[in-house]
Design a protein around this motif. Structure first.
Motif, PDB file in Angstrom:
ATOM      1  N   UNK A 224       0.850  -1.188   0.000  1.00 47.90           N
ATOM      2  CA  UNK A 224       0.000   0.000   0.000  1.00 47.90           C
ATOM      3  C   UNK A 224       0.885   1.238   0.000  1.00 47.90           C
ATOM      4  N   UNK A 225       0.565   2.139  -0.908  1.00 55.43           N
ATOM      5  CA  UNK A 225       1.265   3.418  -1.013  1.00 55.43           C
ATOM      6  C   UNK A 225       0.259   4.534  -0.783  1.00 55.43           C
ATOM      7  N   UNK A 226       0.657   5.550   0.065  1.00 51.37           N
ATOM      8  CA  UNK A 226      -0.245   6.668   0.381  1.00 51.37           C
ATOM      9  C   UNK A 226       0.554   7.968   0.341  1.00 51.37           C
ATOM     10  N   UNK A 227      -0.089   9.010  -0.157  1.00 54.04           N
ATOM     11  CA  UNK A 227       0.533  10.333  -0.235  1.00 54.04           C
ATOM     12  C   UNK A 227      -0.558  11.372  -0.032  1.00 54.04           C
ATOM     13  N   UNK A 228      -0.283  12.346   0.853  1.00 55.19           N
ATOM     14  CA  UNK A 228      -1.276  13.398   1.101  1.00 55.19           C
ATOM     15  C   UNK A 228      -0.571  14.751   1.114  1.00 55.19           C
ATOM     16  N   UNK A 229      -1.340  15.814   0.785  1.00 61.59           N
ATOM     17  CA  UNK A 229      -0.845  17.185   0.714  1.00 61.59           C
ATOM     18  C   UNK A 229      -1.932  18.100   1.254  1.00 61.59           C
ATOM     19  N   UNK A 230      -1.534  19.016   2.167  1.00 63.91           N
ATOM     20  CA  UNK A 230      -2.507  19.914   2.808  1.00 63.91           C
ATOM     21  C   UNK A 230      -1.941  21.330   2.812  1.00 63.91           C
TER      22      UNK A 230
ATOM     23  N   UNK B 110      -0.586  27.218   6.895  1.00 66.17           N
ATOM     24  CA  UNK B 110      -0.079  25.866   7.112  1.00 66.17           C
ATOM     25  C   UNK B 110       0.085  25.158   5.767  1.00 66.17           C
ATOM     26  N   UNK B 111       1.190  24.429   5.661  1.00 61.77           N
ATOM     27  CA  UNK B 111       1.455  23.610   4.470  1.00 61.77           C
ATOM     28  C   UNK B 111       2.183  22.341   4.924  1.00 61.77           C
ATOM     29  N   UNK B 112       1.649  21.162   4.553  1.00 60.94           N
ATOM     30  CA  UNK B 112       2.251  19.913   5.021  1.00 60.94           C
ATOM     31  C   UNK B 112       2.154  18.840   3.934  1.00 60.94           C
ATOM     32  N   UNK B 113       3.133  17.913   3.968  1.00 57.09           N
ATOM     33  CA  UNK B 113       3.194  16.768   3.063  1.00 57.09           C
ATOM     34  C   UNK B 113       3.307  15.499   3.884  1.00 57.09           C
ATOM     35  N   UNK B 114       2.771  14.427   3.317  1.00 55.80           N
ATOM     36  CA  UNK B 114       2.883  13.128   3.988  1.00 55.80           C
ATOM     37  C   UNK B 114       3.016  12.003   2.980  1.00 55.80           C
ATOM     38  N   UNK B 115       3.953  11.097   3.214  1.00 57.71           N
ATOM     39  CA  UNK B 115       4.173   9.933   2.352  1.00 57.71           C
ATOM     40  C   UNK B 115       4.249   8.707   3.243  1.00 57.71           C
ATOM     41  N   UNK B 116       3.595   7.648   2.814  1.00 57.65           N
ATOM     42  CA  UNK B 116       3.608   6.413   3.597  1.00 57.65           C
ATOM     43  C   UNK B 116       3.637   5.214   2.656  1.00 57.65           C
ATOM     44  N   UNK B 117       4.329   4.171   3.096  1.00 58.84           N
ATOM     45  CA  UNK B 117       4.403   2.922   2.339  1.00 58.84           C
ATOM     46  C   UNK B 117       4.270   1.765   3.321  1.00 58.84           C
ATOM     47  N   UNK B 118       3.345   0.891   3.039  1.00 54.46           N
ATOM     48  CA  UNK B 118       3.088  -0.235   3.929  1.00 54.46           C
ATOM     49  C   UNK B 118       3.255  -1.520   3.150  1.00 54.46           C
ATOM     50  N   UNK B 119       3.992  -2.446   3.695  1.00 59.13           N
ATOM     51  CA  UNK B 119       4.226  -3.747   3.068  1.00 59.13           C
ATOM     52  C   UNK B 119       3.999  -4.833   4.113  1.00 59.13           C
TER      53      UNK B 119
END
Length: 504
Positions: free
Chosen positions: A277-283, A329-338
């Motif tokens: 699973x790959x996830x990426x968010x931007x706020x 506010x400005x934020x980034x998030x990256x996640x990888x689940x295996x």
């Protein structure tokens, strides 16, 4: 004495002369005794063709002699046969010479006319379309000789010859090549390398091994379907034709059934599952807030006592949110689940693999904003798989899989957001090969303008508020499955011990 000797010599001379004259008379009648041994006699009947088989002929030959006055002769190089076509009665000679005019063979041809010629011509006209037979006149009888391939031709020859009684007879037999060809077709249709089909003495013999009685009966039935029909044969009476039927239709079944073998133990199938699973968010958010308000705190206080008493009036006011607020506010998030899971299950049985984690959930309760923690949510993967082999010698595995994946997808004031994905599929995968059986790609975009936050005054003195919120989230997940056929559950244990450094 001399006179007696003289008469004896004269007598011997006369006896020798008589013997010589008698020999000359015999030669003139038969015309055969003075022919060299290399000469061969050929007796032909007027109107009936005759084939003479020759051997060891050179490439180029020619005919010499007076044979053309009684017959025509043609040589076939491919079949090495000289075909004679008698035209008139008489005696002639045919010489075969090579290109150097050297004599190779000599034939004395005698063409005669018989009362059986008409019978022979009629039989030949009736059997002209039957291959492999010849019609001859021998011993005051018309004989049909040769070999035929089809039983129908055999029956036709017998029926035709029977119409002429004692004037004709048949020596025709079935060619052994016919049954050999039929046996090849039977073996091809049975399609079992352990079953042998051969022709012997007008019968088809089946031999070998099969796995069951049904296969043995099926092979015999196939052979009976290919067997030709019954052949007509002469009966005890001249005017009667009987039909002979061989035992079991000419099929000798010598096939043996293999003894029952114990069933082998079921194979084991190792199923390896990879969940990625790959996830990426931007706020991004902006807010300017200036919304002061006044809280009224005035009131009247009554006091009583021995020395003094009266009423006191108090006036109080509180101004809130008097200072302007600016938030950005400005934020980034990256996640990888295996996650990887392995389960070893017996072929044809259902296996379950469950891996979950309990994640607590915190919520705000009451007007005072107190935090409370509830039981939480189950986060993880549940795998249910049933592997089945497609065949005993096949390396393909039929998989019936069911995946349930639960993963966190954010939080709110109400608690944790849980995303659940379910995959249920049936597929065929070869052993040691991987297949991506499911995947999901999601894109979320949220935009908000001038939305009041929670807890602000509803009646401000001055309202100056501006805001902009932009949130974007992307996620995708893929499930891979890899089946591995194992002959036993202990296969691969040594590798695991070595990997984890386990010692007995």
């Amino acid at each position: 004495m001399k006179i007696l000797t003289f008469f004896f010599l004269i007598f011997n001379f006369h006896v020798a002369a008589l013997a010589q004259s008698s020999s000359q008379a015999t030669l003139s009648e038969e015309e055969t005794l003075d022919i060299p041994k290399a000469r061969k006699f050929i007796y032909l009947t007027l109107g009936i063709d005759y084939d003479e088989k020759v051997s060891q002929m050179p490439e180029v030959i020619s005919f010499r002699g007076d044979y053309q006055k009684v017959t025509a002769a043609v040589f076939s190089k491919g079949t090495q046969i000289i075909r004679f076509n008698p035209k008139s009665e008489g005696i002639a000679t045919l010489l075969v010479v090579d290109k150097n005019k050297k004599k190779i063979a000599e034939y004395r041809i005698i063409v005669r006319k018989s009362k059986l010629d008409a019978v022979a011509r009629e039989i030949q006209s009736l059997l002209g379309d039957v291959e492999g037979i010849t019609v001859k006149i021998l011993n005051n009888k018309v004989l049909v000789d040769g070999q035929v391939l089809l039983p129908a031709d055999m029956s036709r020859v017998v029926n035709v010859v029977a119409q002429f009684g004692d004037q004709a007879a048949t020596l025709v037999t079935m060619s052994p090549m016919a049954l050999r060809k039929i046996s090849d077709f039977i073996a091809r249709d049975i399609n079992n390398p352990e079953v042998e089909v051969r022709a012997l003495n007008d019968k088809i013999i089946l031999s070998g091994w099969v796995n069951s009685d049904d296969e043995k009966a099926s092979a015999e039935n196939i052979a009976k379907f290919y067997m030709p029909p019954m052949v007509a044969d002469n009966g005890p009476s001249k005017d009667v034709i009987i039909r002979r039927r061989p035992a079991n239709d000419g099929i000798v079944n010598l096939i043996k059934v293999k003894p029952a073998q114990p069933q082998p133990p079921p194979k084991m199938v190792q199923v390896v599952v990879h969940y990625v699973e790959l996830a990426k968010d931007y706020s991004k958010s902006f807010r300017f807030q200036f919304m002061p308000d006044i809280a009224d705190g005035s009131g009247i206080t009554l006091q009583g006592g021995d020395s003094a008493s009266g009423a006191t009036t108090q006036f109080a006011a509180t101004i809130n949110s008097l200072i302007p607020k600016l938030n950005w506010l400005k934020s980034h998030g990256h996640a990888r689940s295996l996650e990887s899971g392995t389960i070893l299950v017996k072929e044809g049985e259902k296996g379950t693999f469950d891996s979950h984690s309990k994640m607590p959930s915190t919520t705000v309760q009451g007007a005072g904003g107190q935090l409370a923690t509830n039981g939480g949510e189950n986060i993880g993967i549940t795998t249910i798989v049933t592997p089945t082999l497609t065949g005993e010698r096949s390396d393909s595995v039929d998989l019936d899989v069911n995946f349930t994946i639960s993963a966190p997808n954010g939080t709110t004031s109400a608690g944790l957001i849980v995303a659940t994905n379910v995959i249920n599929s049936k597929l065929v995968v070869r052993s040691t090969q991987s297949a991506a059986i499911g995947g999901l790609i999601s894109n979320n975009t949220v935009t908000g303008y001038n939305r009041l936050p929670q807890g602000v005054s509803q009646n401000p003195i001055i309202s100056l508020y501006a805001s902009k919120d932009f949130t974007r989230g992307q996620s995708q997940f893929v499930v891979f499955v890899t089946p591995i056929i194992r002959s036993s559950a202990s296969v691969g244990a040594e590798k695991l011990k070595k990997k984890f450094r386990l010692r007995e």
